[in-house]
Design a protein around this motif. Structure first.
Motif, PDB file in Angstrom:
ATOM      1  N   HIS A 464       0.814  -1.220   0.000  1.00 43.12           N
ATOM      2  CA  HIS A 464       0.000   0.000   0.000  1.00 43.12           C
ATOM      3  C   HIS A 464       0.845   1.266   0.000  1.00 43.12           C
ATOM      4  O   HIS A 464       0.286   2.371   0.035  1.00 43.12           O
ATOM      5  N   GLY A 465       2.161   1.147  -0.004  1.00 40.87           N
ATOM      6  CA  GLY A 465       3.002   2.320   0.125  1.00 40.87           C
ATOM      7  C   GLY A 465       3.782   2.639  -1.130  1.00 40.87           C
ATOM      8  O   GLY A 465       3.582   2.063  -2.195  1.00 40.87           O
ATOM      9  N   ARG A 466       4.706   3.584  -0.995  1.00 40.26           N
ATOM     10  CA  ARG A 466       5.524   4.048  -2.113  1.00 40.26           C
ATOM     11  C   ARG A 466       6.549   2.995  -2.514  1.00 40.26           C
ATOM     12  O   ARG A 466       7.141   2.319  -1.672  1.00 40.26           O
ATOM     13  N   ASP A 467       6.771   2.859  -3.806  1.00 35.01           N
ATOM     14  CA  ASP A 467       7.784   1.952  -4.348  1.00 35.01           C
ATOM     15  C   ASP A 467       7.630   0.530  -3.808  1.00 35.01           C
ATOM     16  O   ASP A 467       8.594  -0.107  -3.376  1.00 35.01           O
ATOM     17  N   GLU A 468       6.400   0.045  -3.839  1.00 34.33           N
ATOM     18  CA  GLU A 468       6.128  -1.343  -3.446  1.00 34.33           C
ATOM     19  C   GLU A 468       7.014  -2.275  -4.276  1.00 34.33           C
ATOM     20  O   GLU A 468       7.198  -2.080  -5.476  1.00 34.33           O
ATOM     21  N   ARG A 469       7.538  -3.310  -3.616  1.00 33.87           N
ATOM     22  CA  ARG A 469       8.482  -4.162  -4.331  1.00 33.87           C
ATOM     23  C   ARG A 469       8.582  -5.554  -3.706  1.00 33.87           C
ATOM     24  O   ARG A 469       8.180  -5.766  -2.566  1.00 33.87           O
ATOM     25  N   ILE A 470       9.141  -6.464  -4.491  1.00 31.88           N
ATOM     26  CA  ILE A 470       9.523  -7.791  -4.022  1.00 31.88           C
ATOM     27  C   ILE A 470      10.844  -8.125  -4.700  1.00 31.88           C
ATOM     28  O   ILE A 470      11.066  -7.744  -5.859  1.00 31.88           O
ATOM     29  N   SER A 471      11.737  -8.797  -4.004  1.00 33.02           N
ATOM     30  CA  SER A 471      13.005  -9.153  -4.627  1.00 33.02           C
ATOM     31  C   SER A 471      12.775 -10.194  -5.719  1.00 33.02           C
ATOM     32  O   SER A 471      11.841 -11.003  -5.647  1.00 33.02           O
ATOM     33  N   VAL A 472      13.617 -10.164  -6.741  1.00 31.26           N
ATOM     34  CA  VAL A 472      13.528 -11.162  -7.809  1.00 31.26           C
ATOM     35  C   VAL A 472      13.669 -12.559  -7.219  1.00 31.26           C
ATOM     36  O   VAL A 472      12.908 -13.476  -7.545  1.00 31.26           O
ATOM     37  N   LYS A 473      14.619 -12.728  -6.315  1.00 34.28           N
ATOM     38  CA  LYS A 473      14.839 -14.025  -5.664  1.00 34.28           C
ATOM     39  C   LYS A 473      13.609 -14.443  -4.869  1.00 34.28           C
ATOM     40  O   LYS A 473      13.168 -15.597  -4.937  1.00 34.28           O
ATOM     41  N   GLY A 474      13.036 -13.494  -4.102  1.00 34.24           N
ATOM     42  CA  GLY A 474      11.859 -13.809  -3.302  1.00 34.24           C
ATOM     43  C   GLY A 474      10.665 -14.190  -4.153  1.00 34.24           C
ATOM     44  O   GLY A 474       9.897 -15.096  -3.800  1.00 34.24           O
ATOM     45  N   PHE A 475      10.498 -13.516  -5.290  1.00 32.05           N
ATOM     46  CA  PHE A 475       9.397 -13.846  -6.192  1.00 32.05           C
ATOM     47  C   PHE A 475       9.576 -15.236  -6.779  1.00 32.05           C
ATOM     48  O   PHE A 475       8.631 -16.032  -6.830  1.00 32.05           O
ATOM     49  N   ASN A 476      10.796 -15.563  -7.190  1.00 27.18           N
ATOM     50  CA  ASN A 476      11.049 -16.893  -7.748  1.00 27.18           C
ATOM     51  C   ASN A 476      10.852 -17.991  -6.705  1.00 27.18           C
ATOM     52  O   ASN A 476      10.383 -19.089  -7.021  1.00 27.18           O
ATOM     53  N   GLU A 477      11.188 -17.691  -5.460  1.00 26.29           N
ATOM     54  CA  GLU A 477      10.962 -18.668  -4.390  1.00 26.29           C
ATOM     55  C   GLU A 477       9.467 -18.833  -4.110  1.00 26.29           C
ATOM     56  O   GLU A 477       9.004 -19.945  -3.819  1.00 26.29           O
ATOM     57  N   GLU A 478       8.728 -17.741  -4.158  1.00 24.26           N
ATOM     58  CA  GLU A 478       7.278 -17.821  -3.958  1.00 24.26           C
ATOM     59  C   GLU A 478       6.634 -18.717  -5.011  1.00 24.26           C
ATOM     60  O   GLU A 478       5.745 -19.523  -4.696  1.00 24.26           O
ATOM     61  N   ILE A 479       7.059 -18.608  -6.243  1.00 21.04           N
ATOM     62  CA  ILE A 479       6.504 -19.437  -7.317  1.00 21.04           C
ATOM     63  C   ILE A 479       6.695 -20.916  -6.994  1.00 21.04           C
ATOM     64  O   ILE A 479       5.766 -21.722  -7.119  1.00 21.04           O
ATOM     65  N   GLU A 480       7.884 -21.268  -6.539  1.00 20.42           N
ATOM     66  CA  GLU A 480       8.167 -22.671  -6.221  1.00 20.42           C
ATOM     67  C   GLU A 480       7.430 -23.114  -4.962  1.00 20.42           C
ATOM     68  O   GLU A 480       6.916 -24.236  -4.888  1.00 20.42           O
ATOM     69  N   PHE A 481       7.370 -22.230  -3.957  1.00 20.06           N
ATOM     70  CA  PHE A 481       6.657 -22.570  -2.719  1.00 20.06           C
ATOM     71  C   PHE A 481       5.189 -22.875  -2.996  1.00 20.06           C
ATOM     72  O   PHE A 481       4.638 -23.858  -2.481  1.00 20.06           O
ATOM     73  N   VAL A 482       4.533 -22.046  -3.789  1.00 24.00           N
ATOM     74  CA  VAL A 482       3.117 -22.242  -4.081  1.00 24.00           C
ATOM     75  C   VAL A 482       2.901 -23.585  -4.769  1.00 24.00           C
ATOM     76  O   VAL A 482       1.976 -24.336  -4.422  1.00 24.00           O
ATOM     77  N   TYR A 483       3.740 -23.908  -5.726  1.00 26.29           N
ATOM     78  CA  TYR A 483       3.625 -25.190  -6.434  1.00 26.29           C
ATOM     79  C   TYR A 483       3.726 -26.355  -5.451  1.00 26.29           C
ATOM     80  O   TYR A 483       2.916 -27.291  -5.472  1.00 26.29           O
ATOM     81  N   ARG A 484       4.722 -26.307  -4.575  1.00 32.00           N
ATOM     82  CA  ARG A 484       4.909 -27.393  -3.611  1.00 32.00           C
ATOM     83  C   ARG A 484       3.787 -27.428  -2.576  1.00 32.00           C
ATOM     84  O   ARG A 484       3.362 -28.504  -2.144  1.00 32.00           O
ATOM     85  N   LEU A 485       3.335 -26.244  -2.149  1.00 28.03           N
ATOM     86  CA  LEU A 485       2.268 -26.201  -1.150  1.00 28.03           C
ATOM     87  C   LEU A 485       0.985 -26.825  -1.690  1.00 28.03           C
ATOM     88  O   LEU A 485       0.332 -27.612  -0.995  1.00 28.03           O
ATOM     89  N   VAL A 486       0.602 -26.473  -2.908  1.00 25.60           N
ATOM     90  CA  VAL A 486      -0.627 -27.019  -3.486  1.00 25.60           C
ATOM     91  C   VAL A 486      -0.565 -28.544  -3.538  1.00 25.60           C
ATOM     92  O   VAL A 486      -1.547 -29.229  -3.220  1.00 25.60           O
ATOM     93  N   LYS A 487       0.573 -29.092  -3.883  1.00 25.88           N
ATOM     94  CA  LYS A 487       0.708 -30.551  -3.950  1.00 25.88           C
ATOM     95  C   LYS A 487       0.705 -31.173  -2.546  1.00 25.88           C
ATOM     96  O   LYS A 487       0.156 -32.249  -2.343  1.00 25.88           O
ATOM     97  N   ALA A 488       1.302 -30.460  -1.573  1.00 24.60           N
ATOM     98  CA  ALA A 488       1.309 -30.976  -0.200  1.00 24.60           C
ATOM     99  C   ALA A 488      -0.090 -30.949   0.407  1.00 24.60           C
ATOM    100  O   ALA A 488      -0.506 -31.903   1.076  1.00 24.60           O
ATOM    101  N   ILE A 489      -0.836 -29.872   0.187  1.00 21.89           N
ATOM    102  CA  ILE A 489      -2.203 -29.775   0.703  1.00 21.89           C
ATOM    103  C   ILE A 489      -3.091 -30.836   0.064  1.00 21.89           C
ATOM    104  O   ILE A 489      -3.995 -31.386   0.700  1.00 21.89           O
ATOM    105  N   ASP A 490      -2.848 -31.158  -1.184  1.00 24.70           N
ATOM    106  CA  ASP A 490      -3.653 -32.152  -1.884  1.00 24.70           C
ATOM    107  C   ASP A 490      -3.549 -33.524  -1.222  1.00 24.70           C
ATOM    108  O   ASP A 490      -4.470 -34.340  -1.330  1.00 24.70           O
ATOM    109  N   LYS A 491      -2.461 -33.787  -0.537  1.00 24.83           N
ATOM    110  CA  LYS A 491      -2.268 -35.090   0.102  1.00 24.83           C
ATOM    111  C   LYS A 491      -3.016 -35.217   1.426  1.00 24.83           C
ATOM    112  O   LYS A 491      -3.132 -36.317   1.965  1.00 24.83           O
TER     113      LYS A 491
END
Length: 495
Positions: A464-491
């Protein structure tokens, strides 16, 4: 000394539904493999294909400028087009909006689960919002509605709240489809409208009212209600949110007949209101520790040392130490977990430079601990103000929301993913001080947990503030985390 966990959850946290993940005094939720050894860290970066795809989606979502005035239909349709191009059928993807609010579009996609079981289990629902708060170009160092990369950061409105997460979930749905993955039960992703604006077309509320069958589920995951924290460059924790404080706003008003400023009286509305607000500013609401908050402090203490560590452990006990409560009440981060809070956010009064004021008004915004009522908070305000001339009205009524019970199975699933990606990170149950769309799903009887791994700096949060941002590394990790989480929750079993 073992951590004391509220008795009705104590034994459940020692069960082993997936792997041994227990709340340990030394490290928080520690996950061990069958041999009892700590799980080894795995690669945590998204594949180049997934990273590129997610960034393209994020770029287009930011460019859509889905502020309240513009709505989210354009964003919803863009996502639907990508999903259909990624082999989802038109029956599996729907863009829906209220007739009276056609720009407030929502997109819902369903991945079909196995159908050969004797009884079909109810789906898992993932929710998130497509709208963002407005941003002015003159306030930013970058165009807020153009995704910009600089020095390892991705800048743009919504990168952290929560278009980045939306992009990660859409990418996961596309990746699972491409892999030919068939879940145990249906997986639903609903990306919706009007969460930020508190408008009349909130997507989750509308879908539950008008299209309940489309998103009915046994379990809901809301990344917008999750929290993942970094401090001084170090990843600390991520949460499984089970509850959130209730949003409640009061209006305070004092009136008088007014008069000439050369003839002041003791009935000046601005003076009387100011005295009441001064009393409120120095007041702490009574201590109210929920089961989730006790578990949170027991785990959170593992990141601290010395007196602060001892204090967090002390308030997690059946009888909290009052000296520890007083010390933790001095810090915003911990105080908001201990009690209901009410604070003045707006004030106005008077009508002319040379006239006594006839009216003074203030807005008081409260975040209420689940289990406390609107009437209780209002009664407490009246007691604190100690002035019957201050009239109290309700601007935004409370929407009481039940707590989703702390779930060992959910915590195990989250911890199993997180610990393989970041061995140093602990997983905590949490009650959010802010509000999210989880209020609607919980009130509809759907157990809901806020889970996310988009790590944000506790000392430099820019949502909600000025120059909102996420690190490139953090974004790439989020992509992988979500993929793994969805598969883990499915079990997980449906019950």
């Amino acid at each position: 000394m073992p951590v004391q966990i509220p008795s009705k959850y104590n034994q459940k946290f020692l069960q082993k539904p997936l792997l041994t993940c227990v709340l340990s005094l030394g490290i928080g939720f520690m996950c061990l493999g069958p041999s009892g050894t700590a799980l080894a860290q795995q690669s945590i970066q998204a594949s180049p294909e997934s990273a590129t795809q997610a960034r393209d989606i994020l770029r287009d979502l930011i460019a859509a400028k889905s502020i309240h005035a513009n709505g989210s239909t354009r964003s919803a349709q863009m996502i639907a087009d990508r999903l259909i191009a990624g082999s989802y059928s038109h029956d599996e993807v729907q863009v829906l909006a209220p007739k009276e609010y056609p720009t407030k579009g929502n997109v819902v996609v369903r991945m079909r689960g196995k159908r050969d079981a004797g009884t079909q289990e109810k789906p898992v629902l993932y929710i998130g919002h497509l709208d963002v708060v407005d941003a002015k170009r003159e306030d930013w160092n970058f165009d807020p509605f153009t995704l910009t990369e600089k020095d390892g950061w991705l800048y743009g409105r919504g990168t952290i709240d929560m278009l980045g997460q939306a992009a990660a979930y859409v990418t996961t749905m596309l990746r699972l489809k491409k892999e030919g993955f068939i879940p145990q039960r249906d997986i639903i992703l609903a990306l919706t409208a009007d969460e930020e604006a508190e408008g009349n077309a909130n997507g989750v509320a509308w879908l539950l009212k008008e299209h309940k069958a489309l998103i009915d589920a046994s379990l809901v995951i809301n990344p917008d209600a999750g929290e993942a924290a970094i401090k001084n460059g170090r990843k600390l924790y991520l949460t499984a949110q089970t509850s959130e404080k209730v949003f409640l706003t009061f209006g305070l008003e004092v009136t008088d007949k007014g008069g000439h400023s050369s003839r002041p009286t003791a009935h000046n509305p601005i003076d009387r209101l100011a005295k009441g607000l001064h009393k409120l500013s120095g007041f702490n609401f009574p201590l109210h520790l929920t089961d989730t908050v006790k578990l949170y402090f027991a785990g959170r203490s593992n990141l601290e040392s010395g007196q602060k560590k001892a204090d967090m452990l002390a308030v997690s006990l059946a009888k909290p130490d009052q000296a520890a409560v007083r010390r933790l009440s001095q810090e915003v981060e911990t105080n908001i977990m201990l009690r209901t809070t009410c604070t003045t956010t707006e004030i106005s009064g008077g009508h002319a430079e040379n006239a006594l004021p006839q009216r003074a008004r203030a807005t008081v915004q409260c975040r209420v601990i689940p289990g406390e009522s609107q009437a209780q908070v209002e009664a407490q305000l009246r007691k604190v103000l100690q002035d019957d001339s201050i009239k109290i009205s309700v601007i935004t009524a409370a929407k009481p929301t039940p707590e989703s019970p702390p779930s060992p199975a959910i915590f195990n699933a989250v911890a199993s993913v997180a610990k393989r990606m970041w061995p140093e990170v602990i997983v905590l149950p949490n009650m959010s001080a802010g509000a999210s769309d989880s209020v609607f799903t919980r009130n509809a009887g759907l157990p809901t947990y806020g889970i996310d791994a988009m790590f944000d700096d506790l000392d430099d949060s820019r949502a909600h503030g000025r120059d909102e941002r996420i690190s490139v590394k953090g974004f790439n990790e989020e992509i992988e985390f979500v993929y793994r989480l969805v598969k883990a929750i499915d079990k997980l079993p449906s019950k």
